[in-house]
Write an enzyme that holds these catalytic residues in place. Structure first.
Site, PDB file in Angstrom:
ATOM      1  CG  LEU A  10      35.817 -15.442  36.648  1.00 27.87           C
ATOM      2  CD1 LEU A  10      35.719 -16.881  36.183  1.00 27.87           C
ATOM      3  CD2 LEU A  10      36.848 -15.281  37.811  1.00 27.87           C
ATOM      4  NE  ARG A 526      28.750  -5.838  44.799  1.00 23.54           N
ATOM      5  CZ  ARG A 526      27.572  -5.094  44.559  1.00 23.54           C
ATOM      6  NH1 ARG A 526      26.487  -5.356  44.017  1.00 23.54           N
ATOM      7  NH2 ARG A 526      27.946  -3.670  44.814  1.00 23.54           N
ATOM      8  CB  CYS A 527      33.467  -6.480  39.854  1.00 27.72           C
ATOM      9  SG  CYS A 527      33.821  -7.929  39.332  1.00 27.72           S
ATOM     10  CG  HIS A 705      20.461  -8.306  54.351  1.00 22.43           C
ATOM     11  ND1 HIS A 705      20.088  -7.824  55.716  1.00 22.43           N
ATOM     12  CD2 HIS A 705      21.328  -7.490  53.889  1.00 22.43           C
ATOM     13  CE1 HIS A 705      20.941  -6.655  55.564  1.00 22.43           C
ATOM     14  NE2 HIS A 705      21.695  -6.426  54.857  1.00 22.43           N
ATOM     15  CB  CYS A 737      20.120  -2.378  55.374  1.00 22.27           C
ATOM     16  SG  CYS A 737      21.207  -1.689  54.600  1.00 22.27           S
TER      17      CYS A 737
HETATM   18  N1  GLN Z   1      20.241   5.213  52.727  1.00 25.97           N
HETATM   19  C1  GLN Z   1      20.695   3.987  52.113  1.00 25.97           C
HETATM   20  C2  GLN Z   1      19.636   3.019  51.753  1.00 25.97           C
HETATM   21  O1  GLN Z   1      18.671   3.032  52.118  1.00 25.97           O
HETATM   22  C3  GLN Z   1      21.595   3.406  53.224  1.00 25.97           C
HETATM   23  C4  GLN Z   1      22.340   1.925  52.541  1.00 25.97           C
HETATM   24  C5  GLN Z   1      23.253   1.415  53.482  1.00 25.97           C
HETATM   25  O2  GLN Z   1      23.453   1.595  54.691  1.00 25.97           O
HETATM   26  N2  GLN Z   1      24.212   0.580  52.944  1.00 25.97           N
HETATM   27  O3  GLN Z   1      19.930   2.518  50.849  1.00 25.97           O
HETATM   28 ZN    ZN Z   2      22.591  -0.355  55.648  1.00 34.39          ZN
END
Ligand code: GLN
Ligand code: ZN
Length: 768
Positions: A10, A526-527, A705, A737
């Site tokens: 899929l 996404r899996c 993101h 992130c």
């Molecule tokens: N140290 C990880 C990174 O920078 C942290 C990722 C996360 O928190 N999802 O990819």
């Molecule tokens: Zn993060």
């Protein structure tokens, strides 16, 4: 049954369709073939009740929004059957530029309608598209999928029991655009359900399964009243069809009486998560209610001990009579990998302890055989099951005396830094002599196509270890040099050697196994392939020290060492069912503690331990939160507290809903925490008006993101907001992130601007 297909058919069909490589007909053909194969397979495995409408091209909650015509205006839908392009616009945004981060949140990154919000389905790692309503929300039957799939199965010769997401759960999981209380929309919604039920019945369906997992949550009277109104309506308006009301992911507990008072023909209960509810349910159930006993764990990968299960279930069956009992998995098998038989490289012992979806259906058949024709009729199968359980219980692969001794010797002081933060902070400040508002990143730098290609070639054996290592070192060196060039204060090595932040550690710890085909749907196409934690955890060798040493050798600036924390490793794995989660977590914590000690010995002065998934582990019921947070925080402290005061412990969490657990986060006592805040414009910091976060904190100033490059001015503005809530000495400057899903083209200007924003803030602070 899982819908993705044993070889992720899929996923491949969806992605090929989305990229324009194949057409709608090809996608629908693959989907139909997967449904047909699932029905045929369940039949051949001996299942007597086979579901339909358990399939979805993306998500069953999104399917329900389409079924009832709850399509937000932004998608430009004008009534009538919901088209595939509208469906996928809701799922992914109307331009294919929507980005999803690794935890499954959709982030719209361009023009066009953004995707619907996505969030976790209860406490699973499956994500659903959040339904959205406004005042006066109209509902109309707009997708006939449940009826079509019922008829499709019927044509193939399968009488199925269609599955619907229940109306109350559907409303409870939704959000309002304008403050309307979703439950107030129930009366408008029910006629659509009634129409579906009637049509199913007139086409030959005798039963339908309606899922109301909201019954295992803390419910208020309004929700219980809504359930009553919904199921009384169905009983009155569609009496031709029998309803199996399904609950899962926990105990009915104080909602049991409410559930049993509903006018339904059957009730499904989760006996894997809540085995203790069996007696109560059996004792209180009305005489003619069919009980579906969710005896086989649908959320985990362990083979059941069937004789032991029978010991518990037989008395219930005797009491009610076999005709009033069904035997089932505890919940949808969506949450389990598909077929253990495909795993030809798993350790043979470990493999003999496991059951994936296909094997679980086989187990149901054996249980049903024993319950209807006696244990003798399935003697060999029961013996094999008991034997596997006994072997697992006594296997030296599971039980390691050294680990047990180590756990027994853990003392409270091990989870306690030597001195309080104020003392540590002074020592650390003198040691690092960082400027105000120090800049850093979260760990990873872009995992480019070349990085992924090199890893794949190394995995296939076409690139040898020495060449792969050389490549990774070169990538690391470039990243380090670039960070120095743009003037970041605290550097990272970039994590180029890591496939995944949990898998990378699981592969180096004993006690973990990895599958080749054990994929589970996370959202849409996404899996994920969660590691299997099967035994006591220990760390045979250092895991990250050499990479850290190499990276630090390239620079005079502090190089943060980078680890994944025990709670996150636990929450993103299939875990043992023969000991409490807290116990498994503590073992992982000790292994990470050893790595922390080795890093410190090697000279690492800053060590970051990511706990990205700490919040995800929160129990569904509020009353259980404290116990979870207590051991989760304790495990973090256990892995992080063995260091000297002058060693700086960092942690990172990628979410912004902190307000309700902020005290627990404070109790983790990391010297520095980095968190996600940029998208909420620092709203999270509101938590700090009532709770004064004691240590240092980097509220993310830019949303990684999205590919959009944030300007100096907007990051400066976010920092100014942060400074209203926090003391200057507390504030770090970082993205929200890791950068691994981004390209260097996005990252370079964004981080250059971020450094400029920090400098602007330094001058501003110097002036005041
Ligand atoms: N140290 C990880 C990174 O920078 C942290 C990722 C996360 O928190 N999802 O990819
Ligand atoms: Zn993060």
């Amino acid at each position: 049954m899982p819908r993705i297909g044993p070889r992720r058919e899929l996923k491949k069909a969806l992605e090929s369709f989305w990229s324009g490589k194949s057409d709608e007909a090809a996608l629908l053909e693959t989907a139909a073939a997967l449904r047909a194969a699932n029905w045929a397979r369940q039949k051949s495995l001996g299942a007597s009740i086979i579901p339909s409408n358990d399939f979805s091209l993306y998500d069953q909650v999104l399917d329900t929004s389409c079924m009832v015509g709850a399509i937000p205006p932004i998608y430009g839908w004008n009534g009538g059957a919901v088209s595939l392009s509208t469906y996928f616009a809701m799922a992914r945004g109307s331009h294919a530029d929507t980005q999803a981060c690794e935890h499954g949140h959709a982030h719209s990154a361009g023009k066009g309608a953004p995707a619907q919000e996505m969030t976790k389905w209860f406490d699973t790692n499956y994500h659903y598209m959040v339904p959205e309503f406004s005042k006066g929300q109209p509902f109309a039957l707009s997708s006939r999928k449940p009826i079509e799939e019922y008829l499709e199965a019927k044509t193939l010769g399968f009488q199925t029991r269609p599955v619907l997401v229940g109306p109350v759960t559907f409303l409870k999981l939704s959000k309002s655009r304008d403050g309307v209380d979703p439950l107030s929309l129930l009366d408008g919604l029910l006629p659509v359900y009634v129409e579906v039920l009637r049509e199913l019945a007139s086409n030959g369906a005798d039963w339908v399964q309606i899922d109301e997992p909201c019954l295992v949550l803390d419910l208020d009277d309004a929700a219980r009243a809504a359930l009553k109104r919904a199921y009384e309506t169905f009983a009155r308006a569609a009496p031709q069809i029998k309803v199996m009301l399904a609950t899962y992911f926990g105990a009915l507990a104080e909602n049991l009486d409410a559930a049993l008072s509903l006018p339904v023909a059957g009730l499904h209960v989760d006996l894997a998560r809540a085995p203790e509810q069996l007696n109560d349910v059996v004792a209180k159930a009305p005489a003619n209610l069919v009980l579906s006993l969710g005896a086989i764990d649908g959320r985990n990968i362990w083979r059941a001990n069937l004789p032991a299960l029978l010991d518990r279930v037989e008395p219930a069956v005797a009491r009610r009579g076999a005709g009033l009992v069904q035997i089932a998995p505890s919940c949808s098998l969506l949450h389990a990998p598909i077929d253990l038989d495909l795993e030809d490289e798993l350790d043979a012992d470990v493999k003999s302890w496991l059951a994936f979806a296909v094997q679980k259906v086989g187990e149901l058949k054996v249980l049903a055989g024993a319950l209807t024709s006696g244990r003798e009729s399935v003697r060999a199968e029961l013996a094999a099951s008991a034997e596997a359980a006994a072997a697992r219980a006594s296997s030296p692969k599971v039980h390691n005396a050294a680990v047990a001794a180590r756990i027994a010797s853990v003392s409270p002081d091990m989870a306690q830094r030597k001195n309080p933060f104020a003392t540590r902070a002074g020592l650390q400040r003198r040691r690092f002599n960082l400027p105000a508002f120090p800049t850093t990143t979260i760990g990873s730098f872009p995992q480019t196509a070349e990085v992924r290609k090199a890893r794949a070639a190394y995995g296939r054996g076409t690139l040898d270890a020495a060449a792969y290592e050389k490549f990774l070192r070169a990538e690391t060196a470039l990243a380090v040099r670039w960070q120095e060039e743009i003037g970041l204060d605290v550097l990272v090595h970039g994590e180029f050697e890591r496939n995944d932040m949990v898998q990378y550690f699981g592969e180096q710890l004993s006690g973990f196994a990895f599958t080749k085909h054990g994929w589970v749907q996370s959202y849409g196409s996404r899996c994920v392939r969660p590691p299997i934690l099967f035994g006591d955890v220990s760390r045979p060798e250092q895991m990250t020290v050499e990479w850290w040493r190499y990276a630090q050798s390239l620079t005079q600036k502090p190089m943060k060492a980078m680890l994944t924390g025990p709670v996150t490793i636990l929450n993103w794995s299939f875990v043992r069912d023969d000991q409490p989660r807290s116990e498994s977590c503590r073992q992982i914590a000790l292994a990470i503690r050893d790595e922390v000690a080795d890093l410190e010995k090697a000279g690492a002065a800053m060590i970051q331990i990511d706990e990205a998934a700490l919040r995800e582990g929160l129990p569904l019921r509020r009353a259980e939160w404290k116990a979870y947070l207590d051991w989760a925080v304790e495990c973090f402290r256990l892995c992080s507290s063995g260091v000297a005061d002058r060693t700086q412990i960092h942690t990172h969490m990628c979410y912004s809903e902190f307000n309700d657990i902020i005290a627990a986060i404070g109790a983790m006592d990391a010297d520095v925490i980095s968190i996600e805040t940029s998208r909420s414009k620092m709203e999270l910091l509101d938590a700090f008006t009532t709770y004064r976060y004691p240590n240092e904190i980097g509220p993310g100033v830019y949303d990684i993101h999205s590919p959009r490059v944030p300007s100096v001015e907007e990051m400066t503005a976010l920092l100014s907001r942060a400074r209203e809530r926090l003391a200057d000495a507390q504030v770090w400057v970082n993205p929200d992130c890791g950068l691994k899903t981004r390209t260097w083209e996005d990252v370079r200007p964004a981080l250059i601007n971020m450094v400029a924003a920090a400098r602007a803030q330094r001058s501003a602070a110097a002036r005041t």
